[in-house]
Each structure stands twice: as C-alpha cells, then as structure tokens.
Design an enzyme around this catalytic site. Sequence first.
Site, PDB file in Angstrom:
ATOM      1  N   ASP A   1       0.984  -3.971   0.131  1.00 26.26           N
ATOM      2  CA  ASP A   1       1.608  -2.816  -0.499  1.00 26.26           C
ATOM      3  C   ASP A   1       2.518  -3.234  -1.654  1.00 26.26           C
ATOM      4  O   ASP A   1       3.346  -4.143  -1.523  1.00 26.26           O
ATOM      5  CB  ASP A   1       2.423  -2.052   0.550  1.00 26.26           C
TER       6      ASP A   1
ATOM      7  N   HIS B   1      -8.328   6.364 -11.811  1.00 19.82           N
ATOM      8  CA  HIS B   1      -7.894   7.599 -11.146  1.00 19.82           C
ATOM      9  C   HIS B   1      -7.082   8.470 -12.095  1.00 19.82           C
ATOM     10  O   HIS B   1      -7.330   9.674 -12.240  1.00 19.82           O
ATOM     11  CB  HIS B   1      -7.050   7.293  -9.909  1.00 19.82           C
TER      12      HIS B   1
ATOM     13  N   GLU C   1      -1.927  -4.133  -3.995  1.00 16.57           N
ATOM     14  CA  GLU C   1      -1.595  -2.932  -4.755  1.00 16.57           C
ATOM     15  C   GLU C   1      -0.543  -3.330  -5.789  1.00 16.57           C
ATOM     16  O   GLU C   1       0.483  -3.918  -5.441  1.00 16.57           O
ATOM     17  CB  GLU C   1      -1.029  -1.832  -3.866  1.00 16.57           C
TER      18      GLU C   1
ATOM     19  N   GLY D   1      -0.391  12.368  -1.246  1.00 13.20           N
ATOM     20  CA  GLY D   1       0.833  12.610  -0.491  1.00 13.20           C
ATOM     21  C   GLY D   1       2.087  12.629  -1.324  1.00 13.20           C
ATOM     22  O   GLY D   1       3.102  13.211  -0.905  1.00 13.20           O
ATOM     23  N   ASN D   2       2.067  12.016  -2.494  1.00 12.10           N
ATOM     24  CA  ASN D   2       3.256  12.018  -3.337  1.00 12.10           C
ATOM     25  C   ASN D   2       3.227  13.119  -4.391  1.00 12.10           C
ATOM     26  O   ASN D   2       3.932  13.056  -5.398  1.00 12.10           O
ATOM     27  CB  ASN D   2       3.447  10.643  -3.989  1.00 12.10           C
TER      28      ASN D   2
ATOM     29  N   ARG E   1      -4.326  -5.288   2.890  1.00 12.66           N
ATOM     30  CA  ARG E   1      -3.948  -4.612   1.653  1.00 12.66           C
ATOM     31  C   ARG E   1      -2.441  -4.777   1.524  1.00 12.66           C
ATOM     32  O   ARG E   1      -1.673  -4.329   2.374  1.00 12.66           O
ATOM     33  CB  ARG E   1      -4.357  -3.145   1.711  1.00 12.66           C
TER      34      ARG E   1
ATOM     35  N   ASP F   1      -5.077   1.788 -10.645  1.00 16.36           N
ATOM     36  CA  ASP F   1      -4.796   3.223 -10.752  1.00 16.36           C
ATOM     37  C   ASP F   1      -5.382   3.872 -11.999  1.00 16.36           C
ATOM     38  O   ASP F   1      -5.530   5.088 -12.044  1.00 16.36           O
ATOM     39  CB  ASP F   1      -3.281   3.458 -10.771  1.00 16.36           C
TER      40      ASP F   1
ATOM     41  N   HIS G   1      -3.692   7.854  -0.433  1.00 20.75           N
ATOM     42  CA  HIS G   1      -2.517   8.442   0.213  1.00 20.75           C
ATOM     43  C   HIS G   1      -1.386   8.697  -0.777  1.00 20.75           C
ATOM     44  O   HIS G   1      -0.662   9.698  -0.668  1.00 20.75           O
ATOM     45  CB  HIS G   1      -2.034   7.543   1.359  1.00 20.75           C
TER      46      HIS G   1
END
Length: 632
Positions: free
Chosen positions: A269, A334, A306, A403-404, A267, A331, A399
């Site tokens: 980033d 989501h 990503e 997490g952000n 993956r 994204d 994440h």
Amino acid sequence: MEPGAHLLEGGGVSFALWAPRRRAVEVAVEGAGKPERSPRAEAERRTPLEGADRGWWVGDVPGLRAGTRYRFLLDGETLRPDPASHYQPDGVHGPSQIVDHGAFCWEEGTWTGLPVEEMILYELHVGTFTPEATFRGIIPRLPDLAALGITALELMPVAPFPGERNWGYDGVYPYAVQDSYGGPQGFKELVAACHRHGLAVVLDVVYNHLGPEGNYLRDFGPYFTDRYRTPWGEAVNFDGPGSDEVREYFIGSALHWFRRYHVDALRLDAIHAICDFSARPFLAELAAGTAELSRALGRPLSLIAESDLNDSRVVRPPAAGGLGMQAQWSDDLHHALHALLTGEQEGYYRDFGTFDDVVKAYRDRFVYDGRYSPYRRRRHGNPAGDLPPERFVVFSQNHDQVGNRLLGERTSALLPFEALRVLAASILLSPFLPLLFMGEEYGEPSPFQYFVSHTDPELVEAVRRGRREEFAAFAWTGEPPDPQDPATREGSVLRWELRAAGRHRQLLELYTELIALRRGHPALASGAACRVEAAEPSGTEALAIHRGAAPAGEAASRETARREALAILSFKPAPQTLRLRLPPGNWELLLDSEDRRWGGHGSGLPRRIEAPGERSLRLPLPGYGFGIYETR
C-alpha cells in the site's frame, strides 16, 4: 532474528522482542477467568526475558503451547500485546495468542504458483464481499470467480483493526489476522481453497503507517520518526537510528505471509508514503528478500506496489537502478478514462479529461511522465514507455477510486450501461495487467463506502472530520456517510443475487467472454505486442488497439505466431464513423458489443473486413461501442 512467539520442537515457546526503550521485559501468561486491570492480577505466570545486543529481549518458556495467551510486561508496569503477534482473539487491545502454524494441513491440489504477468486480478473486501463477512463466506463463491476467468484474488488488508468494521488500512499487527474474519485458521482455509480452484492469492499489506487505535509500537522502540509525515500521521522509521530492526520487523512480516500462509503476492500500500533516503532503500531490500525466498521455495512470489509517483524505477531491476518490484498500480489510465467519460474535473481529475490522455496512457504507460501537472503545480513522473506493459496494473474501479468518493458511488451509478461495456473492454483488452473491483463484473449498484468501528469517541470524531476535509478539493455537495454507523458497512455489501438476471447477467457474460478471449487468444495475452492508433478524423474519440502475438519460442507454430487481434473502441455516446489504417489481410469479427447477448441492439459491424493496406478504412461504431477482430 525473527520477532514473536514460536513453538519449540521439544515443547515450550521461544520469545524474541525488540524493545530498546525498556530496562526489563517479562512474558506474562494470561490466567484463567476474567482478567483484571492490575498487571499482577492479569498475569498468572511471569517469566523474565534476557537482554541481548541492540535492544533485543529473548528467552524460552517451557510448558506453553498453542492457544496460550500472553502479553509483555514492560519495566514491571505496562502490559502490552506482542508487536509481532500472530493472533489477537480479543481485539487490538487484548492479549496475543500463540499459533501452531504446523498444525494446518495444506491441501492445495497441484498448485505451483502463478507469475504476476499471468494474473487477472479481482480485488475484494472480506467484510463486504458476502453477508457473512468472513474468509469462509468467500469460499463458496470461488467457483463463480474461477468461471469468470479470474486468476488472482486480491484481498484488502486483513491485519487486526479495532472492532469488526474497517477497510483494513487501520491495522496494527502486521503479522496477525483479523479475528472477526476468521483468524489464522480461516485465512489459511481460504488460501488453500483458492489454490485448489486455480486462483493465486494477493494480500494487501500496509507498511507505510499503522492505525491509530491499538498501536503500541512506541512503547517498545523507535518504530516511528518525526523527520517525515504521512497523510495518516507519523512516518515509519526506515532510515534513522534503530531502522535496521524496524526494517527487519516489516520484511519479516512480508516473508511470514509467503511462508506460513502460502500467499503468492503482496500488494504494498502507498509506497510513496514510505520515506527512506538510505543508500539501499527498504523496498529494494524487501524485493531482494522476496526473490531469495522465491528461489528457496521454488515458486513465484511477487511484489505489486501502489504508488502515485509515476516513477518507473519502482519496477525497473536493481541493476538498472530500480527497486525490483514485479508490478505497480498505475492510476493514469483510470483517471483518463473516468474524466473523459464522466466529465468530472475536480481534484486530481483536473489533470485529465481529453481523449489524447487516454491514448497516451495506452502508449506510454503514464500520462504524466515528466510533464507539468496543473493539479500538483509541478512536473510529475518519469518515462516508462520502454517497460513491458505487464509491469502495470490497470483498472476502471478499485477500492480507492470508489470508496474515496463522497457517497462511494460505483461506476455503475455514474455512467450508462453501454459505457460500462466499453470500460470493461478498455481494461481487459489492454496490454496491461487488469484488475476488477468486486461486483464490477455484473454492475453492482451498491456503493462501497468508508467505515470504521473505533472505540475511542475522540478518534471517531476525528475520522468524521477528516473525511469531510478530504472531499473539499472535489466540490462534491452533501455530507459523507457516517463511517462509524454500522449501516454504512451494511449498505456496502454485495448483492450477489443481482448477477443472475437482466442487464447484470448480460454484463457478467460480457466480462466472462472478454476474459476468455484475453486468456485464450495468443494475441491478447500478456506479452503480446501492442500498438495503439487514434482513429481519424480529428475530434473522433475512438482508438484501435492492435495486438500481435509475439512468437513464444522455437516450439511455437507459425500459425500461432502470425495471429493478430484488433480492438476498436468508441468513447463517445453518439455514433461515430471512423477512418482506420488496418494491417493488410482478412479480418474476422470475434465480438461486437452491440450483440443482443450483451444488451445491445443487434450486431452492426461487418463480419469480415478485407483491409486495403495503406488506404484508410471507414467503419461505423455505435456510441460507446466496440468490436474485436482477428486475422491469421
């Protein structure tokens, strides 16, 4: 030329280092006992390397073996770890250690690989997945993940970072494995165990930047450029002077994970932060190298990118002007689901919030496919509706999206239980590649917060300040948890015992059933035809996902080829009565979200429906309810 230290068959070690900024390079082998600060005192033995073309330094050193620790002495003054180190047992500032990759006995059962379109992904962070925070701590949980129906484990980055607590995106040695997780040996043990349980391994790698602490690449050559900037500082030099060797360094890292660690996919980033205006982009070159290695090894190797660009060229083939990636994170689904269900409109959620956005995400892959983005104040994206849906990875959590947040809250802390159920169905019954974030399957209540363990006090304060500034666009109130505090990491560890009882168990069983349907029903598998219909009347927030099994070739039976499935999902908290036009036939209920097994109030959907064809059918759905039907 492959950089790094490599054992020779007849004994000794061959070294290769790209350091065009240096006049002399020596291999300094670490002496026994506690090292001193003086380069001369630290090095028990020094061997000069020979200069070669274009800034390379090469040489063989006899007598060295696996376990030897070394650094490079640059111009007789500066000691630095190997940029292509395979192991940093003493941390990012310490010496590198030679690894014998041939010593590991790969016991992988009958594993032959897994193509990306068959992946049901499960993203986890090694340091919070279990209290042990190690690769070996994960292995006892693999049977649970296999029983859930997961087919691919996706690990957040494992490259070395400062200290023992970090998300992994501050890694500084793209060929090495974090020591506190278990180092090279522990990672190989995990990969082999995954393969024995029928699980592919996807590794998250970061090629758009390196972390701020322990990053010594500038001492060797022009690895970075000031012509571009990333959100994390200097950009990697992928298209300027010296970029051929920089590309070779990162492509070598990717192939290293495939060859020596047997991972099945990478993956990549944030590829939108890889700045490259060359005629043949680095990412296309990486994809070509991966495809070539895949053919040589005889097993599928995949790249999953990503990107926040909504650029369909990422997954288009090179012949069509694309980069040739097998899949990319998307994204938009989501964001559309999250904004609709939570009502949040801050930051990038400003671009979403209507039910129409959810429908468009299903139909067209991207919500923003060239239309104007109020958040960006410009048009964004390009069309992707012609591409196979299995080229896009979707999720209700990951994440970043957890997490952000200011407090790292999971969806389980933001939405009622019934909404968690319909979110699960929204992702797992979609035609896209589904990804779960660790603990999502049982509604883990612990947050997943950002944490680090830097050793530089000024850097620690800069990280704290950066986190506060990052949340300014979201209008969240309060202070973010201190990233440097060990309690921040400890509070993010999964509580596995919760999955055994109550609503956690009910949600886990629902996830297990949905994944079993996706994997076992031909109309719900990847590649099956998909049509999305918004329910009537206007204002109804419900949709029907009609999946029709595509014929699997001449060998497929007519019975299998005719099977169809229909998922009906409601995104409102209050009951709704829908009008839908179902294809003619007899439809039988496969799953009802209101079944008491999943914490519902009792199944209320009709067990059988005789679809009238052109006429609309009225169907009551409870708030946040869904049902799955099939016909033959």
